[in-house]
Scaffold this active site. Sequence first.
Site, PDB file in Angstrom:
ATOM      1  N   ASP A   1       0.886  -1.141   0.015  1.00  0.00           N
ATOM      2  CA  ASP A   1      -0.108   0.204   0.151  1.00  0.00           C
ATOM      3  C   ASP A   1       0.963   1.322   0.049  1.00  0.00           C
ATOM      4  OD1 ASP A   1      -2.410  -1.725   0.287  1.00  0.00           O
ATOM      5  OD2 ASP A   1      -2.200  -1.912   2.354  1.00  0.00           O
TER       6      ASP A   1
ATOM      7  N   ARG B   1      10.347  -2.512  11.487  1.00  0.00           N
ATOM      8  CA  ARG B   1      10.238  -2.707  10.159  1.00  0.00           C
ATOM      9  C   ARG B   1      10.891  -4.282   9.750  1.00  0.00           C
ATOM     10  NH1 ARG B   1       8.185  -1.174   5.601  1.00  0.00           N
ATOM     11  NH2 ARG B   1       6.780   0.406   5.952  1.00  0.00           N
TER      12      ARG B   1
ATOM     13  N   ASP C   1      -2.939   5.808   5.251  1.00  0.00           N
ATOM     14  CA  ASP C   1      -2.590   4.659   4.407  1.00  0.00           C
ATOM     15  C   ASP C   1      -0.982   4.274   4.808  1.00  0.00           C
ATOM     16  OD1 ASP C   1      -4.949   5.432   3.212  1.00  0.00           O
ATOM     17  OD2 ASP C   1      -4.080   6.008   0.998  1.00  0.00           O
TER      18      ASP C   1
ATOM     19  N   GLU D   1       1.202   5.779   6.538  1.00  0.00           N
ATOM     20  CA  GLU D   1       2.238   6.651   6.597  1.00  0.00           C
ATOM     21  C   GLU D   1       1.834   7.559   7.888  1.00  0.00           C
ATOM     22  OE1 GLU D   1       5.150   7.558   5.105  1.00  0.00           O
ATOM     23  OE2 GLU D   1       5.088   5.628   4.207  1.00  0.00           O
TER      24      GLU D   1
HETATM   25  N1  LIG Z   1      14.172   1.218  -2.819  1.00  0.00           N
HETATM   26  C1  LIG Z   1      13.669   1.543  -1.733  1.00  0.00           C
HETATM   27  N2  LIG Z   1      14.153   1.500  -0.367  1.00  0.00           N
HETATM   28  C2  LIG Z   1      13.635   1.878   0.851  1.00  0.00           C
HETATM   29  N3  LIG Z   1      12.181   2.143   0.838  1.00  0.00           N
HETATM   30  C3  LIG Z   1      11.546   1.998  -0.279  1.00  0.00           C
HETATM   31  C4  LIG Z   1      12.185   1.637  -1.580  1.00  0.00           C
HETATM   32  N4  LIG Z   1      11.194   1.782  -2.469  1.00  0.00           N
HETATM   33  C5  LIG Z   1      10.001   2.233  -1.749  1.00  0.00           C
HETATM   34  N5  LIG Z   1      10.239   2.516  -0.594  1.00  0.00           N
HETATM   35  C6  LIG Z   1       9.346   2.725   0.478  1.00  0.00           C
HETATM   36  O1  LIG Z   1       8.859   1.469   1.042  1.00  0.00           O
HETATM   37  C7  LIG Z   1       7.807   1.566   1.772  1.00  0.00           C
HETATM   38  C8  LIG Z   1       6.755   0.272   2.117  1.00  0.00           C
HETATM   39  O2  LIG Z   1       6.791  -0.201   0.886  1.00  0.00           O
HETATM   40  P1  LIG Z   1       5.593  -1.253   0.557  1.00  0.00           P
HETATM   41  O3  LIG Z   1       4.234  -0.372   0.505  1.00  0.00           O
HETATM   42  O4  LIG Z   1       5.690  -1.764  -0.767  1.00  0.00           O
HETATM   43  O5  LIG Z   1       5.652  -2.445   1.313  1.00  0.00           O
HETATM   44  P2  LIG Z   1       4.947  -2.547   2.890  1.00  0.00           P
HETATM   45  O6  LIG Z   1       5.146  -1.237   3.796  1.00  0.00           O
HETATM   46  O7  LIG Z   1       5.617  -3.689   3.491  1.00  0.00           O
HETATM   47  O8  LIG Z   1       3.370  -2.776   2.455  1.00  0.00           O
HETATM   48  P3  LIG Z   1       2.031  -2.166   3.179  1.00  0.00           P
HETATM   49  O9  LIG Z   1       2.080  -0.817   2.478  1.00  0.00           O
HETATM   50  O10 LIG Z   1       1.023  -2.975   2.143  1.00  0.00           O
HETATM   51  O11 LIG Z   1       2.019  -2.494   4.434  1.00  0.00           O
HETATM   52  C9  LIG Z   1       6.831   2.716   0.987  1.00  0.00           C
HETATM   53  O12 LIG Z   1       6.313   3.582   1.872  1.00  0.00           O
HETATM   54  C10 LIG Z   1       8.074   3.315  -0.031  1.00  0.00           C
HETATM   55  O13 LIG Z   1       7.902   4.566   0.026  1.00  0.00           O
HETATM   56  C1  LIG Z   2      -6.435  -8.163  19.277  1.00  0.00           C
HETATM   57  C2  LIG Z   2      -7.145  -8.575  17.988  1.00  0.00           C
HETATM   58  C3  LIG Z   2      -6.993  -7.574  16.973  1.00  0.00           C
HETATM   59  C4  LIG Z   2      -7.960  -7.927  15.471  1.00  0.00           C
HETATM   60  C5  LIG Z   2      -7.940  -6.624  14.848  1.00  0.00           C
HETATM   61  C6  LIG Z   2      -8.180  -6.924  13.362  1.00  0.00           C
HETATM   62  C7  LIG Z   2      -8.424  -5.650  12.679  1.00  0.00           C
HETATM   63  C8  LIG Z   2      -7.787  -5.479  11.517  1.00  0.00           C
HETATM   64  C9  LIG Z   2      -8.303  -4.343  10.789  1.00  0.00           C
HETATM   65  C10 LIG Z   2      -7.423  -4.127   9.479  1.00  0.00           C
HETATM   66  C11 LIG Z   2      -7.566  -2.783   9.072  1.00  0.00           C
HETATM   67  C12 LIG Z   2      -6.333  -2.393   7.813  1.00  0.00           C
HETATM   68  C13 LIG Z   2      -6.431  -1.055   7.309  1.00  0.00           C
HETATM   69  C14 LIG Z   2      -5.293  -0.910   6.550  1.00  0.00           C
HETATM   70  C15 LIG Z   2      -4.730   0.097   6.408  1.00  0.00           C
HETATM   71  C16 LIG Z   2      -3.583   0.398   5.403  1.00  0.00           C
HETATM   72  O1  LIG Z   2      -3.896   1.628   4.725  1.00  0.00           O
HETATM   73  C17 LIG Z   2      -2.201   0.426   5.844  1.00  0.00           C
HETATM   74  C18 LIG Z   2      -1.263   0.594   4.937  1.00  0.00           C
HETATM   75  O2  LIG Z   2      -1.202  -0.742   4.435  1.00  0.00           O
HETATM   76  N1  LIG Z   2      -2.034  -0.522   7.043  1.00  0.00           N
HETATM   77  C19 LIG Z   2      -1.881  -0.341   8.092  1.00  0.00           C
HETATM   78  O3  LIG Z   2      -1.673   0.623   8.841  1.00  0.00           O
HETATM   79  C20 LIG Z   2      -1.315  -1.593   9.155  1.00  0.00           C
HETATM   80  C21 LIG Z   2      -2.608  -1.568  10.183  1.00  0.00           C
HETATM   81  C22 LIG Z   2      -2.413  -2.964  10.860  1.00  0.00           C
HETATM   82  C23 LIG Z   2      -3.406  -3.031  11.837  1.00  0.00           C
HETATM   83  C24 LIG Z   2      -3.742  -4.242  12.736  1.00  0.00           C
END
Ligand SMILES: Nc1ncnc2c1ncn2[C@@H]1O[C@H](COP(=O)(O)OP(=O)(O)OP(=O)(O)O)[C@@H](O)[C@H]1O
Ligand SMILES: CCCCCCCCCCCCC/C=C/[C@@H](O)[C@H](CO)NC(=O)CCCCC
Length: 600
Positions: free
Chosen positions: A251, A358, A560, A562
């Site tokens: 995301d 992370r 989202d 961040e």
């Molecule tokens: N080459 C890179 N090195 C370090 N960070 C990077 C690089 N390319 C992208 N990013 C950053 O890494 C962050 C996380 O990436 P990404 O969203 O792909 O994975 P994630 O955080 O594991 O997944 P999610 O967002 O679904 O939780 C992004 O916010 C992006 O800005």
């Molecule tokens: C103690 C029992 C707990 C059970 C709770 C389950 C509830 C889960 C709800 C999940 C909602 C996800 C919303 C998504 C947000 C994304 O924009 C964002 C970017 O990838 N993810 C997080 O912030 C990651 C956020 C992760 C949250 C867990």
Amino acid sequence: MEKQPRLLASQLLLKNSLFEVSLNRVLLTWKEIPTKKKRVSGGIHHPFKVAGPRSATAALAWIASLCRVNWMAHNLASEFFFMSWLTFFITSQGTSHGVSVSEILAVRELDVDSGRKDDGRWQKMPQKSTEAYPYAFTVSYVERAWQHRWRCSDVTFHCLEGALCQQWVQTIREQLTALTSRPKHLLVYINPYGGKQQGERIYEQKVAPLFTLASISTDVIVTEHANHARDHLRTEAELKQYDGVVCVGGDGMFSEMVHGLVSRTQRDNGVDQNSPEEKLVPCTLRIGIIPAGSTDCICYATVGINDPVTSALHIIVGDAQPMDVCSVHHNNTFLRYSVSLLGYGFYGDVLADSERKRWMGPARYDFSGFKTFLTHHYYEGTVSFLPATDILGTPRDKTRCRAGCFICQHNGQLYSEDAPEICETDPDVSDSEYKGGWRVIRGKFLAINAASMSCACPRSPKGLSPAAHLADGTTDLILVRKCSRFNFLRHLLRHTSKYDQFDMTFVEVHRVRRFRFTPRYCQSDSELDLRENGKRLFSQICRDHPACSCSPAYSSWNCDGEILPHAAIEVGVHCQLIKLFARGIEEQPVFEDLPNPCAV
Ligand SMILES: Nc1ncnc2c1ncn2[C@@H]1O[C@H](COP(=O)(O)OP(=O)(O)OP(=O)(O)O)[C@@H](O)[C@H]1O
Ligand SMILES: CCCCCCCCCCCCC/C=C/[C@@H](O)[C@H](CO)NC(=O)CCCCC
Ligand SMILES: [Ca+2]
């Protein structure tokens, strides 16, 4: 209904049986021609597909998975339902098969003599067909698999004459060329560090071969640092030459694409992003996501599954799904865009904690989620919002946003016509007021969440707001007031079960077009900058809480995934500002709607 003109119809050989194969403007169909000596391979006349190398195994695996789910369910009623449905499915299917032309991926002639396809891949040829029907062509098409997954399937037809074979190939190719929504040239950004750090491998092994098959050319950039893709899109990329941009990541990567593309579009059109009231110009290029992140909630909520092959196929067929985008401002300064979750309190704290972990990969969210749940902090502040009262749909609806959603179409139309806001009157809530159509609510909140879409993800398959819509121009504002740990746990757990997470006295949900949040201890002149001054104001709070089971004064906003630098924000929804290579979640037959007996 008027019959579609028939373009081609021939008797072709398929797996040593004769089939009547026909192609019109919308469908490629093939139906077995019954003969006296009908050959039934292996004694099983499986109903799922008449041909293709993986069909029998796929069918058996599918039945096995149904049986496994069924066994796990331990529920007689659903078992009976499953079995009747399965029996109906098996007996009602014939040996005919139809594929929409819009879901044909490619067609290629087969070099029967050498047993080699013209793309260099080898295939075992049945002896009988090479002798009697020496010319062949293979059609690759989308086949639906379990849980919204799409797969690429092949079917090979054999012809008596070379001219007929060429005519088929040429006609299908012409049909595919006429599909103007399909991308031909794409710009791809790969985040090598997202999720489980598999982005490059996933792209090379699963996606690139499909793009080659569908004759899509690509320029690929492996990102070298965070915001590489965003900045490249915003300033450098020559966007005119592309039919879409694709990210391989989670995301966070998708958010980079949105920021790059939306900012570029506003700059090119002279729109000032810093003005919260400004109407933004929609982006023309579509965005594709190949999921390789930790949450992948955008992918999950727009396609139904976080599966790289499925997403690649949605890109190839040229799907288009509009999506709402929220702009977030602080003191008339643009901060960020959001497409999924804006969360203060619980989800802000989970994110802030998880960013320091992370190295744990996707498991960091579970760890930080549990830790944040135990800390049980609440935050005081004022939420004001403009309810979306002129639209179809409410956050408590039972209907869901699905492919071709009528509510999104209807409300999108309203938005483009600039319909006037109608405001409610007579509030019956002691700590809320109405001011010029805006409702104002003050209180102590464990969480303030704005979900512009369902936010369904593997952690919560129905999402934070199950009835939210991808493209209706609204966001669902969920206020979770201070309550006991036990009740908050019940609320959280309901995100993972069939029970309604909003049906609790301390939770309220509103569908809104705009909202503002001001934390109680906000310093009006020089607003606290959380990024520079991350200290929490425990001392101030303590004065108000003599018993001192202290909560910090401020949380952070999770935008989202961040963290935002300010707690006081103003948010506006921009209806259908971007488009994705997706079509929304497709309705699935029966078994998805069965009650889940394992639900909490
Ligand atoms: N080459 C890179 N090195 C370090 N960070 C990077 C690089 N390319 C992208 N990013 C950053 O890494 C962050 C996380 O990436 P990404 O969203 O792909 O994975 P994630 O955080 O594991 O997944 P999610 O967002 O679904 O939780 C992004 O916010 C992006 O800005
Ligand atoms: C103690 C029992 C707990 C059970 C709770 C389950 C509830 C889960 C709800 C999940 C909602 C996800 C919303 C998504 C947000 C994304 O924009 C964002 C970017 O990838 N993810 C997080 O912030 C990651 C956020 C992760 C949250 C867990
Ligand atoms: Ca929405």
